[in-house]
Design a protein around this motif. Sequence first.
Motif, mmCIF file in Angstrom:
data_model
loop_
_atom_site.group_PDB
_atom_site.id
_atom_site.type_symbol
_atom_site.label_atom_id
_atom_site.label_comp_id
_atom_site.label_asym_id
_atom_site.label_seq_id
_atom_site.Cartn_x
_atom_site.Cartn_y
_atom_site.Cartn_z
ATOM 1 N N CYS B 350 -5.958 0.598 3.941
ATOM 2 C CA CYS B 350 -5.177 -0.634 4.055
ATOM 3 C C CYS B 350 -4.954 -1.022 5.507
ATOM 4 O O CYS B 350 -4.468 -2.112 5.798
ATOM 5 C CB CYS B 350 -3.849 -0.499 3.330
ATOM 6 S SG CYS B 350 -2.558 0.308 4.289
ATOM 7 N N LYS B 352 -2.881 0.233 7.738
ATOM 8 C CA LYS B 352 -1.540 0.352 8.291
ATOM 9 C C LYS B 352 -1.482 1.398 9.411
ATOM 10 O O LYS B 352 -0.803 1.221 10.409
ATOM 11 C CB LYS B 352 -0.557 0.718 7.175
ATOM 12 C CG LYS B 352 0.875 0.847 7.636
ATOM 13 C CD LYS B 352 1.812 0.836 6.432
ATOM 14 C CE LYS B 352 3.236 1.142 6.836
ATOM 15 N NZ LYS B 352 4.206 0.649 5.854
ATOM 16 N N CYS B 353 -2.188 2.509 9.224
ATOM 17 C CA CYS B 353 -2.147 3.502 10.304
ATOM 18 C C CYS B 353 -3.533 3.733 10.912
ATOM 19 O O CYS B 353 -4.549 3.723 10.222
ATOM 20 C CB CYS B 353 -1.494 4.799 9.850
ATOM 21 S SG CYS B 353 -2.025 5.436 8.282
ATOM 22 N N CYS B 356 -6.412 6.473 9.796
ATOM 23 C CA CYS B 356 -7.122 6.152 8.565
ATOM 24 C C CYS B 356 -7.985 4.905 8.760
ATOM 25 O O CYS B 356 -9.145 4.883 8.375
ATOM 26 C CB CYS B 356 -6.118 5.950 7.436
ATOM 27 S SG CYS B 356 -6.824 5.330 5.905
ATOM 28 N N CYS B 396 -0.406 8.017 4.230
ATOM 29 C CA CYS B 396 -0.314 8.066 2.770
ATOM 30 C C CYS B 396 -1.439 8.886 2.178
ATOM 31 O O CYS B 396 -2.356 9.335 2.858
ATOM 32 C CB CYS B 396 -0.280 6.664 2.163
ATOM 33 S SG CYS B 396 -1.903 6.006 1.717
HETATM 34 S S1 SF4 Z 1 -3.383 6.375 5.195
HETATM 35 FE FE1 SF4 Z 1 -2.575 4.992 3.657
HETATM 36 S S2 SF4 Z 1 -1.094 3.737 4.794
HETATM 37 FE FE2 SF4 Z 1 -2.436 4.669 6.323
HETATM 38 S S3 SF4 Z 1 -4.077 3.129 6.624
HETATM 39 FE FE3 SF4 Z 1 -4.784 4.628 5.112
HETATM 40 S S4 SF4 Z 1 -4.299 3.611 3.194
HETATM 41 FE FE4 SF4 Z 1 -3.041 2.603 4.735
#
Ligand code: SF4
Lengths: 168, 433
Positions: B350, B352-353, B356, B396
């Motif tokens: 996604c 967000k971080c 990842c 996450c």
């Molecule tokens: S670890 Fe989860 S919150 Fe972070 S970018 Fe990946 S999908 Fe998004």
Amino acid sequence: MTTEEKIAIIDRYHSNPEQILNILVDIQFQSEAGYIDQQTAQLVAEKLDISETRVYEIVSFYAILKETPQARYVLKICDSSPCHFSGEPVVSQWLQEKLGVGENQMTQDGLFMYHGIPCVGACAQTPFVKIKGEVFPHLTPEKLEKLLADLKAGYYPELVGGESHVEA
Amino acid sequence: MLKRNAPVLTARFEAMRDDPTDVAHYRQLGGYEGLASVIDMGREQALDELDAAALLGRGGAAYPAGRKWRHLYNAAGETKYIVCNGDEGEPGTFKDKALVESDPLAVIEGMTIAGYEFKAQQGYIYIRGEYRHLRAIFNQALENARAAGLLGDHILGMADFNYDIRVISGAGAYVCGESSALLNSIEGKTGRPRVKPPHLADVGLYLKPTLVNNVESYASIPVIMREGGQAFRHLGTPGGGGTKLICLTGHVKNRGLYEVDLGTPLEDILYSEKFGGGSSTGRPLKFIHFGGQSGSIGAADQLHDCLYSYEDLKTRGLAIGSGAIVAMDDSVGIVDYLTSVANFFAHESCGKCTPCRIGTLRILELLEKFQQKAGVPGDLAVFENMVTHVTQLSACGLGQSVGKPMLSGYELFPEEFKQAINWQTVERKEVAW
Ligand code: SF4
Ligand SMILES: Cc1cc2nc3c(=O)[nH]c(=O)nc-3n(C[C@H](O)[C@H](O)[C@H](O)COP(=O)(O)O)c2cc1C
């Protein structure tokens, strides 16, 4: 799709911002060009009393929602590993041959377009294509040829703006 | 009475085929006896039954349902929400789809029991965008339950039992299956995960205490309450009770959905005619990917005496996860396979971080380089480190799971990775930081 029809969908969900995904998905499903155009985004924003930017944030985040016009029939091919190694990639080869366009390109008549998506839960039915909600399983080149011909001849009315499923 | 090796969650599928939303028919087949039992035995006793059942969450994380329910039961606050996770995004999984399609009232009954247990007024079921046709079936089942006085105001004529369920459509984002992202998505926001803690049982939907369980978990609840926790547990093993819906895909003859007792020998699942029926290609099976893309990979020839149970898989570094079982024959190279998995993660991150968002892409690029046999010495160390970083530093479960398929696959077939390296070229050294 008329503005009234869009408003009817929004009203069925009581203009509840919580229902924005249901609203956008339903409107897009019934729209001719298969995407959320700017007028629609503006309308939804007004009716739900949120900003247009919020609507676009949602549209761009969720893969099913589109910002640009789609072909009349978008053929979806699974590109997740269970299918990827069970004969699914051959479908994009066939489509490239039969339609003469690459992935995500529209045929000149605006009828067809194909692209890969993650698992649709039809892993036991490869090779297949999914059009809107419909899975066409266990394809062969012949079956695919016939499917494309049938689509051109307009045999699947439910795949273009079929009935909608709404909750109370 | 629950019999071993007999359908439990799928027991009504055939009989209800004509109209799976028919409440009267559902009741003839044991439907709503679970709810009646809970009202009879009381809320505390229901929690004890759930503990005794040893139901582990069927969405993938295998968190004990009893513990989760007790946490919410004790959480402070008048308003509590019930949420059913029907996002079913793990590739190779289609069991929640089957439940919602063929026995939606069982899911509704499970959610209604939760509604009663926590005195909740509103439940939500989030159904995957690709499963659009299921919304109509589910809405019809809700409608019929309302008409029968089993949803809405004064359920079963009880003055203080007011509860209803709303359907929310997903729209094609795997990360929305993560429970906190799911709640954001239900609130009409972009579905990115929240920072945890706090636990969702304390601060969940609209910041209220919230129960999030999977479709299959909810469908198991009426069985547990009707038959008793012990009976449910005896279907499985000490480490996890009940039956499990599994989805067999890839290179087995009989691909599809099956229900098995937990503890069924894996060999039976893969090779017996009743289930997988062995290889579909005439080539031997090489490896099995368990539980979805975020699960670990096992070598077929090392799993001869393995039981399909939570504890037996765990001792081998594997997990049941969503119930996906992807079997691959020996024509599939591990590098090719993992590239496809990496592609999924890179696509679904996604953003967000940073670890990842960027890491999943770098892992994909590296694997594509390996596919071309264009690796240079040092690349394998880079690969391992990168996977470890993404796994350890992501916020996450999506990013944190990347290591499971990547490292298990790498450890099983290191030779195939070594063949992807051109050992004549100059070594790549990682810059220390
Ligand atoms: S670890 Fe989860 S919150 Fe972070 S970018 Fe990946 S999908 Fe998004
Ligand atoms: C990236 C990601 C995706 C997930 N997708 C799903 C899903 O599609 N369905 C599901 O039930 N759980 C999914 N989960 C697990 C949920 O976060 C959560 O553990 C589960 O819904 C809880 O229900 P259960 O305890 O009954 O399994 C996912 C988790 C992560 C990290």
